[in-house]
Design an enzyme around this catalytic site. Structure first.
Site, short mmCIF file in Angstrom:
data_model
loop_
_atom_site.label_atom_id
_atom_site.label_comp_id
_atom_site.label_asym_id
_atom_site.label_seq_id
_atom_site.Cartn_x
_atom_site.Cartn_y
_atom_site.Cartn_z
CB SER A 51 -2.62 -16.38 0.22
OG SER A 51 -4.08 -15.80 0.22
CB SER A 53 -7.51 -15.81 -0.16
OG SER A 53 -7.62 -14.68 0.84
CG HIS A 108 -8.04 2.28 -8.50
ND1 HIS A 108 -8.42 3.45 -9.20
CD2 HIS A 108 -7.36 2.86 -7.55
CE1 HIS A 108 -8.33 4.45 -8.44
NE2 HIS A 108 -7.51 4.10 -7.30
#
Length: 342
Positions: A51, A53, A108
């Site tokens: 990743s 990130s 969510h």
């Protein structure tokens, strides 16, 4: 009326001794992880191998593990990946590492509401969803404030899921602004409807249609841009701060009268009927299946729609005009600069 909770209502001890894994370090992921860390919570970040990130999270002082390692180490796992990636990551990395008494959290309800993720019976399933973008969740927290948050419990295996959800919301700053209790179904369906019918889909289509109407009538595209898009922020800010009535009080009487007599001509019974059709597609699961299948099949239709939007005349005119107004974005970092995308 909804139940609203504040700092005095939250018991931080419910999460104080838990090990939290935040999977994903995008807009919401970076905000949750950093706010939890600053609140003294034992948090680690889970990311896929390779990743982009990872470096950003480590530079921010966070422990970074693979998704599977983070899930195995933690007993509260927050899924902050894109909706279309959550099911696969859950099956591969999270489900094999769940233990009885663990908690599976979401920001969510999409994957739980539509059955893409089904947790085992002994695991708590809860929602802690800030009602704002991640960069705002982080910024307001560092300033001593917070963003309103929603909590919900889908599965209360331990009998303490609600307390844990409220403590989590408290740790990311939500109780400073107010936490509203809802359900996974209500959060998911209202969120999708708001995005599609009003906030994103309805608004962008309305702006484009207004722009096209003026340009097709012979008015300069630059004038159409200012009247149908640029000034929108002024109106939205007034509505945000004072509601619709407050906005009408603040604008000219000409604008107010035009609002009252012409607004219902644009958003009429036919539009509302179509809104009901959009809501029906959401509640039936039709939209969710269409969206997930589109992404899984390569997203060619999605890409074509996106490209068409980017090539609309209003985007070209706006780009040129915004270049003349550097104060609009001057000194601000984009969301992609603030946080990674996964």
């Amino acid at each position: 009326m909804a139940n609203v909770y504040y700092e005095k209502d939250a018991d931080r001890s419910a999460i104080a001794d838990r090990k939290v894994a935040v999977l994903g370090y995008g807009s919401q992921g970076h905000a949750h992880a950093l706010n939890l860390k600053d609140s003294g919570i034992d948090v680690r970040v889970g990311l896929r191998e390779g990743s982009s990130s990872r470096a950003k999270a480590e530079e921010a002082g966070l422990r970074v593990l693979t998704n599977a390692e983070a899930a195995a180490e933690a007993d509260v796992i927050m899924m902050l990946l894109p909706d279309t990636e959550i099911a696969a990551v859950y099956e591969a990395d999270v489900a094999p590492n769940l233990q009885e008494g663990d908690a599976l959290f979401f920001a969510h309800g999409f994957n739980v509401r539509f059955g893409y993720v089904k947790a085992p019976a002994g695991v708590d399933v809860a929602l802690a969803a800030p009602k704002g973008p991640g960069h705002l969740v982080r910024r307001t927290y560092t300033e001593g404030g917070g963003v309103p948050c929603l909590i919900a419990v889908e599965q209360d295996a331990t009998g303490k899921a609600r307390d844990l959800a409220l403590a989590y919301a408290d740790a990311i700053g939500g109780t400073r602004a107010g936490v509203i209790e809802t359900t996974f179904t209500e959060e998911t369906e209202t969120d999708l409807f708001g995005e599609q019918a009003v906030l994103c889909g309805g608004l962008s289509a309305l702006v484009q249609a207004g722009f096209e109407t003026l340009v097709e009538a012979g008015y300069q595209p630059e004038m159409a841009y200012f009247e149908c898009l640029h000034e929108l922020k002024l109106i939205i800010d007034l509505m945000y701060e004072e509601g619709i009535s407050g906005m009408r009080y603040s604008v000219s009487t000409t604008a107010e009268y035009g609002d009252l007599v012409s607004g219902p001509r644009i958003i009429n019974a036919d539009v509302k009927a179509e809104m009901k059709n959009v809501l029906a597609d959401i509640t039936s699961g039709k939209f969710a299946d269409e969206f997930v299948n589109e992404v899984r099949s390569g997203g060619e239709h999605f890409k074509a729609l996106r490209k068409a939007g980017q090539e609309h005349q209003i985007e070209q005119v706006g780009k040129e005009l915004r270049a003349m107004m550097p104060w609009i974005s001057g000194g601000k970092k984009s969301v992609t600069e603030i946080s990674g995308g996964d």
